[in-house]
Design a protein around this motif. Structure first.
Motif, PDB file in Angstrom:
ATOM      1  N   CYS A  65      50.958  41.005  42.540  1.00 27.37           N
ATOM      2  CA  CYS A  65      50.003  41.983  43.063  1.00 27.37           C
ATOM      3  C   CYS A  65      49.643  41.597  44.491  1.00 27.37           C
ATOM      4  O   CYS A  65      49.412  40.410  44.768  1.00 27.37           O
ATOM      5  N   SER A  88      46.974  41.935  46.077  1.00 23.61           N
ATOM      6  CA  SER A  88      45.671  41.280  46.231  1.00 23.61           C
ATOM      7  C   SER A  88      45.456  40.099  45.285  1.00 23.61           C
ATOM      8  O   SER A  88      44.792  39.141  45.643  1.00 23.61           O
ATOM      9  N   CYS A  89      46.004  40.165  44.060  1.00 22.73           N
ATOM     10  CA  CYS A  89      45.717  39.081  43.100  1.00 22.73           C
ATOM     11  C   CYS A  89      46.782  37.989  43.073  1.00 22.73           C
ATOM     12  O   CYS A  89      46.582  36.949  42.437  1.00 22.73           O
ATOM     13  N   CYS A 128      48.810  46.361  38.421  1.00 22.29           N
ATOM     14  CA  CYS A 128      48.448  44.949  38.266  1.00 22.29           C
ATOM     15  C   CYS A 128      47.593  44.793  37.018  1.00 22.29           C
ATOM     16  O   CYS A 128      46.625  45.524  36.831  1.00 22.29           O
ATOM     17  N   SER A 131      45.498  42.749  36.406  1.00 20.82           N
ATOM     18  CA  SER A 131      44.177  42.235  36.716  1.00 20.82           C
ATOM     19  C   SER A 131      43.307  43.289  37.419  1.00 20.82           C
ATOM     20  O   SER A 131      42.210  43.582  36.978  1.00 20.82           O
ATOM     21  N   CYS A 132      43.822  43.921  38.490  1.00 19.24           N
ATOM     22  CA  CYS A 132      42.985  44.865  39.237  1.00 19.24           C
ATOM     23  C   CYS A 132      43.442  46.317  39.100  1.00 19.24           C
ATOM     24  O   CYS A 132      42.755  47.230  39.541  1.00 19.24           O
TER      25      CYS A 132
END
Ligand code: ANZ
Ligand code: ZN
Length: 865
Positions: A440, A442-443, A482, A484-485
């Motif tokens: 990802c 961002s992650c 993602c 996560s996000c």
């Protein structure tokens, strides 16, 4: 009744019956002691070769023996089913890797079944099936959570033919890929690693606990881990604030340093290089960067290096010394820099001579002379000279003292260094376990949540030709939110090294159908560790080391209780065959084509050249392979098994020999005749189990002939049992059975209880080796319950005792003859027998007996005047 031994009439029948009865299933609920017998599972190439047959037969005999000896046995089989050949088959033949693999598995399973191997097929695993690789992914996540799986940009071995990264272990000494044979290149790529180095010390130390492993394998693993004890020492750079840290195993030689060397890739290389040297250094670095590590360090190659123009200071002497870069210094090992001590290191000596660098002696043999110039490096221990305050110190002590001094002064530290590197696990291929990670923006690298496993291999892929992995092109599969996000992210397209699949399969077998876990803890602990592992020596390092590493990590995660996976290891020898080679053309000739018109001098039919004849490992390329299918069709599985077991001890190489195969077939025929004739004579009732019990302890009342036969029977039971229990000496065990069958043939009376006992024992002893014929004969003897469910025969110590012994008669220590005497005669009786013997009479006549020495059971010596 069959009057003739006909394997094809009985083998399939019994295989079917055993399967129907579930005879080979590993009992879950049983309080018998456990025994886990394991063969290294095969890659499903489609065809069983003789090496497989040997490996699996060995394990099968052990499994069958242990069952008869009262153990609950786990003896599973499965498939190491991911890997490049399937993908290459897909490319070459346009068949999907999955289809190809499962077809091969079906073929090979059938071939295995024909061998009469006592597997619990309910526990079969295939590493390419989603039910299995789901848990491989789950285990990857365990490593990830433990900080043991990480990504790193690294210079990797790149196979330009298979277009994949290779582990160091997969590159041979000439820098070629173990699979494609291509010259391996260096390439910088972001890769996944397992941090096996965190376990280096445990993997090394625990080798000492593996009493059941061959020393050779333990040594190979220890060398692979490569522990070095030494120090890092820091050399300040002239004109810069930085220091060069070197790793050395010889801190005692630090006063003899005449230069330091950086790996070309070392980040300080550019900084230390002086402007006048910049162009030359850059060119050299570029040249080296294309070479593989193996080429750079090859022992027979002259070491190449170049001066950077920069200088460093030896912190011990304050001397300025030049800084070089050289190909033989590896960036990944130690600190990527070394101190050059030409007087005491062979490589440095050659390097200094080539490059006119000074050589300074700092260690001399006790009583030696330091003023003589060296003609070669002096690498032994000795006494320190030219070493300031350390002069006169023995070099071994000097080591400790110099490190202590460096630590005190703040320019050095003791250090333990391992040669073992982290395990590069990512492969840019399709037919492997997808790494369960999403990237990802961002992650970063986000693990796929457990409840979304397995990350399935997409099935609709095109295999157009060798080149980048087809996964990398599947945008539909790659693009995912993602976990996560939720933002757009991309799947990892690398798959795992197949050595990961095989690093935990032995755990899965203990609970192979578990849908909620890789294995339940109580089940895995009920069976682990493997009591006997059997496989090829080619796995001495990688597979066995990785499996040990996995076991330790999973133990630390609380998933298993054992420290080591394999208690005992047997590495079986190769199966070799007669090989014919034309020394002039270098070509191998199939035996069927060889011109044997002169049997003493086989010739090449094409050129007339005389051929070289030798034994070599069976292989397609040497045209010397013997196909198990043909042997099975001609003689049956039992003969093939007997031959393999008889021909050589399991850990030694075995030379294929048709005459010996024939010999074992004849032996089984003899056994068949003996037992079936006995059964036909309607003496079936004599074979009942009660007979052995009846005879136990009744030895004294038997006739001499019966006693002799009974001794042969129980000697065979004892010998076969001992051969099997010690080091699995199957070859001598088979010889013992042959002796027993001869004793039975020679027995004068074939209708006695003792004869019946012998027939029964022979069939029982034969059962683990030749399971089908033993079962058929066992039933011919009137038994209803499988021979494989019988207790292993026990020998009767009373039967072993000989009635008579041979007593040596000596006169003045010289042997003059022997007599037969009762075995139980005491010292006085022995002397009496000896005195009365004809031999003694002849020699002592008219002489005075001064002394009689009696050694019970052996001899009587008359000391005469
Ligand atoms: C000075 C010295 C003097 C060394 C001497 C040996 C003998 P092992 O046993 O394999 O650990 N070395 C250190 N790092 C290196 C690297 N990255 N590439 C190539 N060589 C490297 O070997 C340790 C020795 O190998 C070290 O000890 C170092 O040379 C060299 F009489 O330091 B020695
Ligand atoms: Zn994210």
């Amino acid at each position: 009744m069959e009057s003739r031994y006909n394997p094809s009439a009985i083998e399939e029948k019994w295989q079917q019956t055993w399967a129907d009865q579930g005879l080979d299933k590993a009992p879950e609920s049983s309080d018998k002691p456990k025994f886990y017998a394991l063969s290294m599972f095969p890659y499903p190439s489609g065809n069983l070769h003789m090496g497989h047959v040997r490996n699996y037969t060995i394990t099968d005999v052990i499994a069958r023996l242990k069952r008869m000896q009262g153990h609950r046995v786990l003896h599973p089989m499965g498939w190491d089913a991911f890997g490049l050949p399937a993908e290459n088959a897909a490319i070459d033949r346009g068949i999907h890797p999955a289809t190809w693999t499962y077809q091969n598995i079906d073929q090979m399973r059938q071939q295995l079944q024909q061998l009469g191997l006592s597997y619990d097929w309910d526990r079969e695993v295939a590493t390419c099936s989603p039910d299995y690789y789901r848990w491989t992914q789950w285990i990857f996540l365990q490593f990830f959570q433990a900080g043991l799986a990480y990504q790193k940009e690294s210079a990797v071995n790149w196979d330009p033919i298979d277009q994949t990264v290779l582990a160091n272990e997969q590159v041979d000494n000439e820098g070629r890929s173990w699979r494609s044979g291509a010259k391996v290149e260096r390439k910088l790529l972001r890769q996944w690693f397992f941090k096996i180095t965190d376990y280096a010390e445990q993997l090394l130390a625990d080798l000492d606990t593996l009493d059941g492993w061959p020393d050779r394998v333990k040594t190979m693993q220890a060398n692979w881990i490569g522990k070095s004890t030494g120090a890092t020492l820091e050399f300040p750079i002239v004109g810069l604030d930085e220091k060069i840290a070197v790793f050395t195993t010889r801190p005692d030689t630090v006063y003899g340093v005449t230069y330091v060397v950086l790996a070309p890739e070392h980040p300080l290389t550019a900084q230390v290089t002086t402007p006048d040297r910049a162009a030359a250094v850059e060119a050299f670095v570029k040249e080296i960067s294309s070479e593989s590590e193996i080429e750079r360090t090859a022992e027979d190659k002259p070491k190449r290096g170049i001066s950077t123009g920069g200088k460093a200071i030896n912190p011990f002497t304050g001397e300025e010394i030049p800084i070089w870069i050289a190909d033989y210094v590896l960036y990944e090992y130690g600190t990527g820099a070394v101190m050059g001590v030409p007087a005491h290191d062979v490589r440095d000596f050659q390097f200094a001579q080539r490059n006119q660098l000074p050589i300074k002696t700092v260690v001399i043999p006790a009583g030696g002379d330091a003023s003589q110039p060296l003609t070669a490096a002096y690498t032994e221990a000795g006494v320190l000279v030219n070493s300031g305050t350390f002069d006169g110190t023995p070099s071994t002590e000097g080591k400790t003292q110099i490190v202590a001094y460096a630590e005190e002064q703040g320019f050095g530290k003791a250090r333990i260094q391992y040669r073992l590197r982290d395990w590069l696990i990512s492969r840019q291929r399709y037919w492997g376990v997808p790494i369960p990670v999403v990237h990802c923006p961002s992650c970063g690298a986000v693990p796929v949540p457990e409840d979304q496993l397995p990350v399935r291999l997409p099935e609709n892929v095109e295999f157009s030709g060798r080149g980048p992995s087809p996964l990398a092109k599947l945008t539909d599969w790659i693009n995912v939110p993602c976990p996560s996000c939720g933002e757009p992210a991309q799947r990892e397209t690398d798959t795992m090294d197949t050595f990961i699949d095989s690093s935990w399969y032995f755990l899965r077998y203990t609970d192979a159908r578990n849908e909620n876990q890789p294995f339940a803890k109580d089940k895995v602990n009920r069976w682990m560790g493997v009591d006997q592992y059997v496989g090829g020596i080619e796995h001495a390092i990688l597979h066995l080391l990785y499996s040990r590493f996995f076991t330790k990590v999973l133990r630390d995660r609380g998933l298993v209780d054992v420290d080591e996976p394999f208690k005992r290891l047997l590495t079986q020898g190769m199966v070799q065959a007669m090989t014919y080679k034309n020394p002039t053309t270098g070509k191998y000739i199939p035996a069927a084509e060889v011109d044997f018109s002169d049997p003493q001098a086989p010739k090449d039919p094409a050129t007339g050249d005389r051929l070289e004849v030798f034994y070599e490992k069976m292989s397609k390329s040497k045209y010397n392979g013997v196909d198990p299918k043909e042997v099975l069709a001609k003689y049956g599985a039992d003969t093939a098994r007997m031959f393999i077991l008889f021909k050589a001890p399991p850990e030694k190489d075995l030379e294929w020999d048709d005459a010996d195969v024939e010999g074992q077939f004849r032996f089984l025929n003899r056994v068949w005749r003996l037992v079936s004739e006995f059964a036909a004579a309607n003496q079936t009732q004599l074979a009942a189990a009660a007979i052995a019990a009846q005879l136990q302890g009744q030895n004294d009342s038997l006739t001499k002939a019966d006693k002799d036969l009974r001794r042969a029977i129980h000697t065979a039971i004892q010998a076969v049992t001992e051969d099997l229990e010690g080091d699995y000496q199957f070859n001598t065990a088979v010889s013992e059975m042959m002796k027993l069958s001869n004793a039975l043939s020679d027995a004068p009376a074939k209708d006695t209880p003792v004869y019946a006992e012998g027939i029964r024992a022979l069939v029982l002893l034969l059962a683990p080796f030749a399971p089908h014929i033993a079962e058929e004969l066992w039933h011919l003897l009137g038994n209803q319950v499988s021979v494989h469910e019988q207790a292993w025969p026990q020998y009767d110590p009373a039967a072993l005792v000989a009635d008579e012994i041979t007593l040596v008669i000596q006169i003045l220590g010289k042997t003059r003859g022997t007599i037969q005497v009762p075995a139980q005669a005491d010292k006085a009786a022995l002397e009496q027998y000896a005195r009365n013997s004809e031999v003694a009479q002849r020699y002592i006549e008219g002489k005075e007996i001064k002394k009689v020495i009696v050694v019970p059971g052996k001899l009587v010596n008359f000391v005469v005047s």
